[in-house]
Design a protein around this motif. Structure first.
Motif, PDB file in Angstrom:
ATOM      1  N   VAL A   1       0.849  -1.196   0.000  1.00  0.00           N
ATOM      2  CA  VAL A   1       0.000   0.000   0.000  1.00  0.00           C
ATOM      3  C   VAL A   1       0.882   1.243   0.000  1.00  0.00           C
ATOM      4  O   VAL A   1       0.749   2.119  -0.845  1.00  0.00           O
ATOM      5  N   THR A  57      -4.509  -7.181  -0.882  1.00  0.00           N
ATOM      6  CA  THR A  57      -3.697  -5.974  -0.924  1.00  0.00           C
ATOM      7  C   THR A  57      -3.359  -5.524  -2.334  1.00  0.00           C
ATOM      8  O   THR A  57      -2.720  -4.491  -2.508  1.00  0.00           O
ATOM      9  N   ARG A 115      -5.835   0.956  -3.568  1.00  0.00           N
ATOM     10  CA  ARG A 115      -4.767   1.257  -2.623  1.00  0.00           C
ATOM     11  C   ARG A 115      -4.021   2.524  -3.024  1.00  0.00           C
ATOM     12  O   ARG A 115      -3.440   3.204  -2.188  1.00  0.00           O
ATOM     13  N   GLN A 135      -9.280  -5.686   3.008  1.00  0.00           N
ATOM     14  CA  GLN A 135      -8.339  -5.647   1.886  1.00  0.00           C
ATOM     15  C   GLN A 135      -7.058  -4.936   2.290  1.00  0.00           C
ATOM     16  O   GLN A 135      -5.954  -5.418   2.019  1.00  0.00           O
ATOM     17  N   MET A 136      -7.196  -3.808   2.939  1.00  0.00           N
ATOM     18  CA  MET A 136      -6.018  -3.033   3.304  1.00  0.00           C
ATOM     19  C   MET A 136      -5.239  -3.655   4.458  1.00  0.00           C
ATOM     20  O   MET A 136      -4.092  -3.310   4.703  1.00  0.00           O
ATOM     21  N   TYR A 142     -13.350  -3.208   2.509  1.00  0.00           N
ATOM     22  CA  TYR A 142     -12.128  -2.465   2.191  1.00  0.00           C
ATOM     23  C   TYR A 142     -11.105  -2.546   3.311  1.00  0.00           C
ATOM     24  O   TYR A 142      -9.903  -2.686   3.070  1.00  0.00           O
TER      25      TYR A 142
END
Length: 424
Positions: free
Chosen positions: A66, A134, A139, A128-129, A125
């Motif tokens: 990220v 990822t 991102r 995901q982060m 989300y």
């Protein structure tokens, strides 16, 4: 291969791949961020806390994919209000750069709503982060805001807790959830953010709808927030128009997901009884899908094939519920730019800050007509609005290409530079 399918495939390449009946509602100053994932994402409980109060939080991993700058992040569960006026729990993410903020005043906060990630709870989300997905294309927006020194408060949106389905495209829900994650961030002791921090709203596609709904609701719902502006791109401003254009096309899954999102929000309306076996299978699949499966598993799908009477979007919009309200009227409630005005205008939604609206030069998912109509409605209402219809790329590409422009625009707003707009 046509251009629409090629665009979706380019996204794939870019991406690489109840806790209790009633939880206690402590004040934010009583929260310690050592909650389990069950406390963050577990089944929804009855919420009595005020909107923006943090119900639970936990330190979150933040992969270098990220951003490689040092970041401290937390997964949060916070209180919000849904379209029916009910207090509901929502999950999200708060991230703060470890480097000292060197700008004027306290560190600003970017309240961010991602674009479509899919209806499945695993697609949230914040998950995901935290490392599950990822390679998610959004991102880049998160990283850019953090690298500019801003804190980020990202909402998952209503409906990503265990046993739920996301209320996709219900603008009132998403707007409130976005405002409330900003409240949660600025009152989370661990984050060290000032409640007086300036706030920017940002979102693209589904997130663009959320950012503009937050814009419209801010004055009446979260008037204490010092919001300097809202950046919103690829905005599906008129869902009637969008549904008709997507049906049967390469991105038909988005239309199907919106119908599911409306159904979970308005369960009294006709839906289950209309489905044939294919439709029931499609709904079950959509409820468990993330973005890629939503695109590819439903490419070319027609709503007519999923219901017993072969009804298309226009016919479905005419159906009414027990109180005589039609699906079309509910869709129209989500239309952006209706009932807006400037402070003191007496409009239903008085907007006190400017917007930056934009779309990709080769937009291929959201009908250009609705993006431009939303901009014109804001201009007609006197809301200072910057408009860009020449961002390089299609719907997906523009989300990344516009990032420098958005950050420059936020920097000007945070510095107090006026935005006269370019409505003409």
């Amino acid at each position: 291969m046509n251009k629409l399918l090629a665009a979706a495939m380019s996204l794939v390449a870019a991406m690489g791949g109840l806790v209790s009946d009633v939880l206690p509602s402590p004040g934010n100053d009583e929260i310690t961020c050592d909650a389990t994932d069950e406390a963050i994402y577990g089944s929804p409980e009855q919420v009595e806390a005020d909107p923006g109060v943090v119900l639970a939080c936990a330190a979150s991993d933040f992969p270098e994919i990220v951003t490689d700058i040092p970041i401290t992040a937390w997964k949060v569960r916070y209180a919000s209000t849904d379209v029916h006026g009910t207090r509901v729990p929502v999950s999200g993410l708060v991230a703060v750069p470890e480097a000292e903020w060197r700008g004027e005043g306290p560190r600003p906060v970017v309240a961010f709503n991602p674009g479509t990630v899919g209806l499945g709870t695993q697609c949230a989300y914040s998950k995901q982060m935290a490392g599950n997905y990822t390679d998610a294309y959004e991102r880049y927006q998160l990283a850019a805001a953090l690298e500019a020194g801003y804190a980020v408060a990202a909402t998952d949106g209503v409906g990503y807790l265990d046993g739920q389905v996301h209320s996709y495209m219900v603008g009132d829900n998403s707007g409130r959830a976005l405002l409330d994650v900003a409240r949660a961030a600025t009152s989370l002791p661990a984050a060290g953010l000032a409640e007086s921090a300036q706030v920017g709203l940002w979102g693209y596609s589904e997130g663009g709808q959320a950012a503009l709904w937050a814009t419209q609701l801010a004055g009446s719902y979260a008037g204490e927030l010092d919001i300097v502006g809202a950046a919103a791109g690829g905005v599906p401003g008129d869902l009637r128009l969008v549904a008709g254009e997507l049906n049967g096309g390469d991105f038909a899954g988005f239309a199907g997901a919106a119908l599911v999102g409306f159904h979970v929000t308005y369960p009294e309306m006709p839906f289950d009884e209309l489905l044939n076996d294919t439709g029931r299978e499609a709904v079950a699949a959509l409820e468990g899908s993330c973005l890629i499966d939503t695109i590819f598993d439903f490419r070319g799908a027609r709503i007519e094939d999923f219901n017993t009477d072969g009804l298309g979007p226009a016919e479905l919009f005419e159906l009414t519920g027990p109180d005589g309200v039609s699906w079309g009227e509910i869709a129209d409630r989500q239309k952006l730019g209706v009932g807006i005005g400037t402070p003191g205008s007496g409009a239903e939604h008085e907007i006190a800050f400017p917007t930056f609206q934009y779309r990709g030069k080769t937009e291929q998912i959201i009908p250009v007509e609705t993006e431009e109509a939303t901009m014109r409605a804001y201009c007609a209402a006197g809301v200072p609005t910057r408009w860009r219809d020449d961002i390089e790329g299609d719907h997906l590409g523009a989300a990344r290409a516009v990032i420098p422009d958005v950050l420059d625009w936020f920097a000007d707003r945070l510095a107090g530079e006026p935005e006269p707009g370019d409505c003409g």
